[in-house]
Design an enzyme around this catalytic site. Sequence first.
Site, PDB file in Angstrom:
ATOM      1  N   ASP A  15       0.833  -1.207   0.000  1.00 60.97           N
ATOM      2  CA  ASP A  15       0.000   0.000   0.000  1.00 60.97           C
ATOM      3  C   ASP A  15       0.871   1.262   0.000  1.00 60.97           C
ATOM      4  OD1 ASP A  15      -2.379   1.393  -0.006  1.00 60.97           O
ATOM      5  OD2 ASP A  15      -2.712   1.218   2.153  1.00 60.97           O
TER       6      ASP A  15
ATOM      7  N   HIS B   9       2.384   3.702  -8.911  1.00 58.13           N
ATOM      8  CA  HIS B   9       2.144   2.280  -9.196  1.00 58.13           C
ATOM      9  C   HIS B   9       3.320   1.672  -9.972  1.00 58.13           C
ATOM     10  CE1 HIS B   9      -1.721   2.475  -7.404  1.00 58.13           C
ATOM     11  NE2 HIS B   9      -2.285   3.210  -8.349  1.00 58.13           N
TER      12      HIS B   9
ATOM     13  N   LEU C 218      11.120 -20.229  -4.900  1.00 56.55           N
ATOM     14  CA  LEU C 218      10.190 -19.349  -4.178  1.00 56.55           C
ATOM     15  C   LEU C 218       8.888 -19.377  -4.956  1.00 56.55           C
ATOM     16  CD1 LEU C 218       9.568 -16.851  -2.183  1.00 56.55           C
ATOM     17  CD2 LEU C 218      10.213 -15.415  -4.114  1.00 56.55           C
TER      18      LEU C 218
END
Length: 246
Positions: free
Chosen positions: A26, A43, A137
């Site tokens: 966020d 963004h 991962l």
Amino acid sequence: MGRARKNGSSSVELDKVPRHIGIIMDGNGRWAQKRGLPRLAGHRAGAENIRRIVKACVELSIEVLTVFAFSTENWERPQSEVRGLMLLVNHVIDNETEELHRNGVCVRHIGDLSHLDEGLQRKIRWATELTSDNKRLIINVALNYGGRAEIVSAVRQIMRNGIPPEQVDETLFGSYLQSAGLPDPDLVIRTAGEMRLSNFLIWQAAYAEYYSTSTYWPDFDEEELRSALAAYAKRQRRFGRLPSKG
Ligand code: IPE
Ligand code: IPE
Ligand code: MG
């Protein structure tokens, strides 16, 4: 006591390192605003930061990283922002997938794929299939994801399958969620200071440890991640029991 495992330059007890980290990424908008830039610039910076954190997670031997990229509620934002975000996701898949694959990273998706643009659906399927056997991962991307929607969709599927109520338990229910097969998150990190879940992994994070930092997501670097891990290592997880002795 936990076994030790090599973790970058230092050795950390295995049970003190989260297997699964969730991140609510966020603060992109505020990061941009602070610089007098459009929200989309935030963004873009946020998308670039994912690469840095993925690399750090690989080095730290984290098994699963779930990143909250777009919520079922984020459709309520102005159309131009939503469109910009979707273009950015396309761009990130185009530019990052092959390198992730070379580095042994497995890409998974949670969320409702069916309401995304068809081209994007195809790209997500391509990326997840290409990397499906990778073991270093798992990066689990929550895109058009909402915990409540995920739960409703699991309930529907259980009913469609005609499962008798007495067979529905937490294990069976979990197997109908999109996170099936993944360990529950041990640590949920939220950047940009808010103290809420915003519909992120509401079932899976029932016993996760929470960590909130005021740092905006584009500025959340490896050092910040290490601080979160250090805070996590000091927590005592009790799962409703009494503290263990010794
Ligand atoms: C998080 O940053 C990214 C998404 C929700 C897509 P925000 O866009 O929510 O940034 P703030 O909270 O407005 O600063
Ligand atoms: C949560 O952030 C969703 C993502 C990070 C993708 P929001 O910015 O949408 O959450 P609220 O609106 O502050 O709860
Ligand atoms: Mg926000």
